[in-house]
Scaffold this motif. Sequence first.
Motif, short mmCIF file in Angstrom:
data_model
loop_
_atom_site.label_atom_id
_atom_site.label_comp_id
_atom_site.label_asym_id
_atom_site.label_seq_id
_atom_site.Cartn_x
_atom_site.Cartn_y
_atom_site.Cartn_z
N THR A 10 55.29 44.22 33.36
CA THR A 10 53.88 44.11 33.46
C THR A 10 53.40 43.65 34.51
O THR A 10 52.54 44.10 35.12
CB THR A 10 53.07 43.62 32.16
OG1 THR A 10 53.78 44.09 31.00
CG2 THR A 10 51.77 43.87 31.91
N LEU A 13 54.34 45.73 37.44
CA LEU A 13 53.38 46.87 37.41
C LEU A 13 51.88 46.70 38.03
O LEU A 13 51.48 47.50 38.74
CB LEU A 13 53.31 47.61 35.99
CG LEU A 13 54.60 48.50 35.60
CD1 LEU A 13 54.56 48.64 34.02
CD2 LEU A 13 54.84 49.66 36.47
N LEU A 14 51.46 45.64 37.61
CA LEU A 14 50.23 45.15 38.00
C LEU A 14 50.05 45.22 39.46
O LEU A 14 49.03 45.62 40.18
CB LEU A 14 49.63 44.10 37.16
CG LEU A 14 49.23 44.05 35.83
CD1 LEU A 14 48.99 42.96 35.09
CD2 LEU A 14 47.74 45.17 35.76
N ALA A 16 52.14 46.31 41.61
CA ALA A 16 52.14 47.56 42.12
C ALA A 16 50.97 48.28 42.21
O ALA A 16 50.56 49.16 43.41
CB ALA A 16 53.35 48.39 41.65
N GLU A 17 50.33 48.51 41.30
CA GLU A 17 48.97 49.20 41.11
C GLU A 17 48.09 48.75 41.88
O GLU A 17 46.95 49.48 42.32
CB GLU A 17 48.56 49.04 39.75
CG GLU A 17 47.55 50.42 38.97
CD GLU A 17 47.26 50.20 37.77
OE1 GLU A 17 46.34 50.59 37.17
OE2 GLU A 17 48.05 49.79 36.93
N LEU A 18 48.03 47.41 42.35
CA LEU A 18 46.91 47.06 43.33
C LEU A 18 47.26 46.78 44.54
O LEU A 18 46.71 46.55 45.51
CB LEU A 18 46.72 45.53 42.66
CG LEU A 18 45.70 45.53 41.51
CD1 LEU A 18 45.75 44.04 40.72
CD2 LEU A 18 44.36 46.02 41.51
N SER A 19 48.65 47.44 44.67
CA SER A 19 49.28 47.49 46.24
C SER A 19 49.20 46.01 46.70
O SER A 19 49.00 45.53 47.89
CB SER A 19 48.29 48.21 47.10
OG SER A 19 48.41 49.88 46.62
N GLY A 55 40.98 51.97 31.49
CA GLY A 55 42.46 51.46 31.62
C GLY A 55 42.53 50.37 30.71
O GLY A 55 41.69 49.63 30.23
N ARG A 69 42.20 43.88 34.46
CA ARG A 69 42.51 45.34 34.63
C ARG A 69 42.21 45.77 36.18
O ARG A 69 41.12 45.55 36.43
CB ARG A 69 42.11 46.16 33.39
CG ARG A 69 40.56 46.36 33.33
CD ARG A 69 40.15 47.49 32.41
NE ARG A 69 38.86 47.13 32.11
CZ ARG A 69 38.28 47.87 31.15
NH1 ARG A 69 38.92 48.54 30.20
NH2 ARG A 69 36.76 47.73 31.17
N PRO A 70 43.27 46.70 36.68
CA PRO A 70 42.83 47.13 37.89
C PRO A 70 41.70 48.23 37.58
O PRO A 70 41.92 48.91 36.58
CB PRO A 70 43.97 47.87 38.32
CG PRO A 70 45.11 47.15 37.40
CD PRO A 70 44.64 46.59 36.26
N ARG A 73 41.86 50.83 43.65
CA ARG A 73 43.00 50.48 44.33
C ARG A 73 43.11 49.04 44.76
O ARG A 73 44.29 48.45 44.90
CB ARG A 73 43.16 51.37 45.51
CG ARG A 73 44.42 51.42 46.25
CD ARG A 73 44.59 52.33 47.18
NE ARG A 73 45.89 52.21 48.10
CZ ARG A 73 45.88 51.37 49.10
NH1 ARG A 73 44.74 50.36 49.42
NH2 ARG A 73 46.87 51.15 49.97
N ARG A 74 42.12 48.39 44.86
CA ARG A 74 42.24 46.87 45.63
C ARG A 74 41.20 46.10 44.60
O ARG A 74 40.45 45.22 45.25
CB ARG A 74 41.76 46.80 47.12
CG ARG A 74 42.81 47.61 47.93
CD ARG A 74 44.35 46.95 47.87
NE ARG A 74 44.12 45.54 48.42
CZ ARG A 74 45.17 44.90 48.89
NH1 ARG A 74 46.31 45.04 48.46
NH2 ARG A 74 45.16 43.61 49.49
#
Length: 155
Positions: A10, A13-14, A16-19, A55, A69-70, A73-74
């Motif tokens: 988790t 993943l978080l 990566a999702e937020l770059s 989400g 939660r994202p 993108r940022r």
Amino acid sequence: MSVAEDEQDTTELLAAELSVELTSFIGCFGGGWTSLPSDGVDLDVDTTGLGNLFGPWHVHGRPFQIAMRPTGRREVEIGTPLGRWVGAGSLLWVVDRRERIDVDDPELSARLSRLAKTRRTTFRYCTSCARIVGPEDRDGSTCHDCMSRWLGVVF
Ligand SMILES: [Zn+2]
């Protein structure tokens, strides 16, 4: 999947999702993120029952201290996780004190810290087992596990 594996997956993943690079993510948000258990039935998000419109929420700490939660993108939405009993054995998690913030905002760490401190003020040590528990997991000064185990209370 073990708890540690779930937390690692988790958290990765978080990030990566937020770059955000994993080490930077952990430096700001910490490691050990998991999914909010009642994800999808967060009634204060969506009263139509369709689930979280923006989400799933994730939580940090045991007991949970921060929800996040994202939302872009940022950008993230952060808040305080609150557990509410809505029936026998049904603990519904909602997220209070929500705010959106860019992951590059220099205020982010301070805001996360404030949310966590606020939530921690509600934690207490169980007088029976000496574990630290959130308000949703105790009645008075005794945790629900001890009430079930030693006092025969059925939740
Ligand atoms: Zn206890």
